[in-house]
Design a protein around this motif. Sequence first.
Motif, PDB file in Angstrom:
ATOM      1  N   SER A 113       0.978   6.957  -5.122  1.00 12.47           N
ATOM      2  CA  SER A 113       1.343   5.542  -5.149  1.00 12.47           C
ATOM      3  C   SER A 113       2.748   5.331  -5.709  1.00 12.47           C
ATOM      4  O   SER A 113       3.300   4.236  -5.602  1.00 12.47           O
ATOM      5  N   GLU A 141       7.478   7.842  -1.937  1.00 11.11           N
ATOM      6  CA  GLU A 141       7.708   7.344  -0.596  1.00 11.11           C
ATOM      7  C   GLU A 141       8.125   8.514   0.275  1.00 11.11           C
ATOM      8  O   GLU A 141       8.835   9.416  -0.194  1.00 11.11           O
ATOM      9  N   TRP A 190       7.765   1.737  -9.244  1.00  8.09           N
ATOM     10  CA  TRP A 190       6.781   0.711  -8.891  1.00  8.09           C
ATOM     11  C   TRP A 190       7.068   0.047  -7.542  1.00  8.09           C
ATOM     12  O   TRP A 190       6.473  -0.973  -7.221  1.00  8.09           O
ATOM     13  N   ALA A 191       8.016   0.619  -6.777  1.00  8.08           N
ATOM     14  CA  ALA A 191       8.456  -0.062  -5.552  1.00  8.08           C
ATOM     15  C   ALA A 191       7.302  -0.316  -4.576  1.00  8.08           C
ATOM     16  O   ALA A 191       7.237  -1.377  -3.956  1.00  8.08           O
ATOM     17  N   ASN A 192       6.360   0.671  -4.463  1.00  3.62           N
ATOM     18  CA  ASN A 192       5.246   0.489  -3.534  1.00  3.62           C
ATOM     19  C   ASN A 192       4.415  -0.731  -3.910  1.00  3.62           C
ATOM     20  O   ASN A 192       4.007  -1.512  -3.059  1.00  3.62           O
ATOM     21  N   PHE A 193       4.163  -0.865  -5.240  1.00  6.79           N
ATOM     22  CA  PHE A 193       3.356  -1.994  -5.696  1.00  6.79           C
ATOM     23  C   PHE A 193       4.093  -3.296  -5.424  1.00  6.79           C
ATOM     24  O   PHE A 193       3.511  -4.272  -4.960  1.00  6.79           O
ATOM     25  N   LYS A 194       5.410  -3.302  -5.713  1.00  2.95           N
ATOM     26  CA  LYS A 194       6.192  -4.530  -5.504  1.00  2.95           C
ATOM     27  C   LYS A 194       6.169  -4.945  -4.049  1.00  2.95           C
ATOM     28  O   LYS A 194       5.981  -6.115  -3.720  1.00  2.95           O
ATOM     29  N   ARG A 195       6.333  -3.959  -3.164  1.00  2.00           N
ATOM     30  CA  ARG A 195       6.349  -4.301  -1.741  1.00  2.00           C
ATOM     31  C   ARG A 195       4.974  -4.752  -1.273  1.00  2.00           C
ATOM     32  O   ARG A 195       4.850  -5.636  -0.431  1.00  2.00           O
ATOM     33  N   PHE A 199       2.705  -6.349  -3.125  1.00  2.00           N
ATOM     34  CA  PHE A 199       2.477  -7.722  -3.563  1.00  2.00           C
ATOM     35  C   PHE A 199       3.370  -8.690  -2.800  1.00  2.00           C
ATOM     36  O   PHE A 199       3.051  -9.871  -2.665  1.00  2.00           O
ATOM     37  N   GLY A 200       4.502  -8.169  -2.310  1.00  2.00           N
ATOM     38  CA  GLY A 200       5.413  -9.024  -1.556  1.00  2.00           C
ATOM     39  C   GLY A 200       4.895  -9.370  -0.158  1.00  2.00           C
ATOM     40  O   GLY A 200       5.359 -10.324   0.459  1.00  2.00           O
ATOM     41  N   ARG A 258       2.453   3.013  -0.003  1.00  2.00           N
ATOM     42  CA  ARG A 258       1.990   1.650  -0.211  1.00  2.00           C
ATOM     43  C   ARG A 258       0.468   1.579  -0.097  1.00  2.00           C
ATOM     44  O   ARG A 258      -0.192   0.871  -0.845  1.00  2.00           O
ATOM     45  N   ALA A 314      -1.018   2.653  -3.284  1.00  2.00           N
ATOM     46  CA  ALA A 314      -0.978   1.584  -4.292  1.00  2.00           C
ATOM     47  C   ALA A 314      -2.172   0.648  -4.099  1.00  2.00           C
ATOM     48  O   ALA A 314      -2.854   0.272  -5.061  1.00  2.00           O
TER      49      ALA A 314
END
Lengths: 314, 309
Positions: free
Chosen positions: A45, A48, A59-64, A66-67, A284, A287
Amino acid sequence: MQQIGIRRRTQRWLRNSLPFWLILPTVLILLTIQVYPALYTIWLSFQERKPTGWSFVGWANFKRLFGMGLFGESVGHTFVFLLGYAGLTLVLGFVIALLLNRKLRFSGFYVTLLFIPWIIADIIVGIVFRLLVVPDYGLLSGILQNPALFPPNGLSVLTAVPPRPWLGDFPFPPAPAMIYLILAAAWRALPFVTLLLLAAMQTIPREILESSRIDGANRGQVIRYIVIPLILPTLVVAIFSLTLSGMNGVGMVFSLTGGGPGSSTEVLSYMLYSIGWRQLEFGRAAALALIIAAVNWLLIGGTLRLTGVEERSR
Amino acid sequence: MFTPSPRRVESWLVNAALILICFFALVPIATTVLISFKGERDIIRNPPNILPCDTPERAFDIRECRWALEGYRRVLSPKPSNGLLSVALTGNIVRVYIPNSFFYATTTALLVVLLAGMAGYAFSRYRFRGHRFLLVSILAITGVPLLTNLLALFQMGAVLRKAQLPFYDDRLYLVLVYLGFFLPLSVWIAKGFFDTIPRDLDEAALIDGCSPLGALLRVILPLAFPGLMAIFLLTFVNVWNEFIAGYLLVAKNEFKPVMFGLYEFLGQNIINLQVVAAACILIALPIVVVFIFARRAFFAAMIEGAVKG
């Protein structure tokens, strides 16, 4: 002499370590198939896939995730699904268990018939329910697509657009396809819950029920003040296991609706599949898997606490 | 005059309600059976009719029913052959996918019975360091669904496939994955069954000169047989009905299990409802028959497992 001593010692050693050898294969398999993949998912998670291999992205996967607009919507769908599925199954299961919880001549016959749905694969259940509402040709479509019943054009369950939500983006009231999905899922889970509740009800001593009747409690009061409190732990276990199976069951969505129409039945488990294997975004998807797993662990922890397994595992 | 007692009336009402409930529980199955025996021109009727028995003059005429085996014929696609039966079933579902699933289900169930029997016996009869920790961990794992581990399992499978080990293919891996997912619950069920066998029996066997393993094999195992049978059946059904792991973790279509075959079939026969229905019946029927004959074993295993999570 020496030889016999060694043989004895080996024998004693084997005898003492027997439980270890009996359990070892199970533990090894669980470590490879359950524990290692769980840790792997955590690692995944934060990664990439780049052309050069995996790289750490924090944390980019989580941010994307949630985005994505679909994520919030999917959480809403899951919530609506679980509420409808667990609620409906529990209420119906409770009523049927009450009916079966008495001396009946044919109870074995009823139980066998009632339990057939439980043994049928979720993929098949999805197809069976789909056959009923195939546009124009399904047997239920003949009724539902009647414009007199559902003006103006009749209701085609699998293609009808969801109604406008009442509260912001929260998908309530649900699309007809979602309601139908809930019905199909509840149909399959009902036997399990019924049996669970029936087994709990049969542990209530008859004397308690009889003495309460003699003391003047009516049937409703007996259910409300005696039956429900006494089977409460089982009820909670049933709720938790329904929530678990509802969150993670994906087969029925596959064969009944495929997430559609639009995204109106796209629940989190199906979203995990489509991010992971359609968009091939494993980071992603991992995540999302972690988020689902976290909810699962909370539920499992709650169930363990409630059933008091710790004592029974002596 | 005959006046039924209130008790009698109540019993009638309950029976009536249960019959009604059974009826609703079976409607989806009954309609699928009906659809599977219809011919193509009765499938695409609009509005649909329930029984294919109407004539231009009358709504229902039992002599005019047009039952057809077309759906089954297209699933099985029998072709003449020189073999023993002079007919070979060439449909992919019966030729490839059902044997695959039979292999997966039997292998997994046998291994689960063996391993869960061993572990369950150890947990039931011995107390050792970490006993409680291991048992509770195994129970906690029971609740973990396949879904969230699937990404990692998929990656692991891909790595293993690339390594090109001798004798290895995806079938072995899938059996291992199924083992990992159906073992934990079975260990608990097995422990429950062993707990019901009195400990005095082992001790008597030991005093009479059996080794611990001999006591297990000669005394306990025959007594535990019904329980182990229940575990076998439950695991068999679980594997037979499993879809997503078989679909994603096996690369070659010829190794995939029957639920994938059915899913693929659904995509190929969007209009031919009778064919899809016939495939569903053929795949579900063996399981339902086994269930009806062995329902006590199923219920025993299910209650034993469900109460624990």
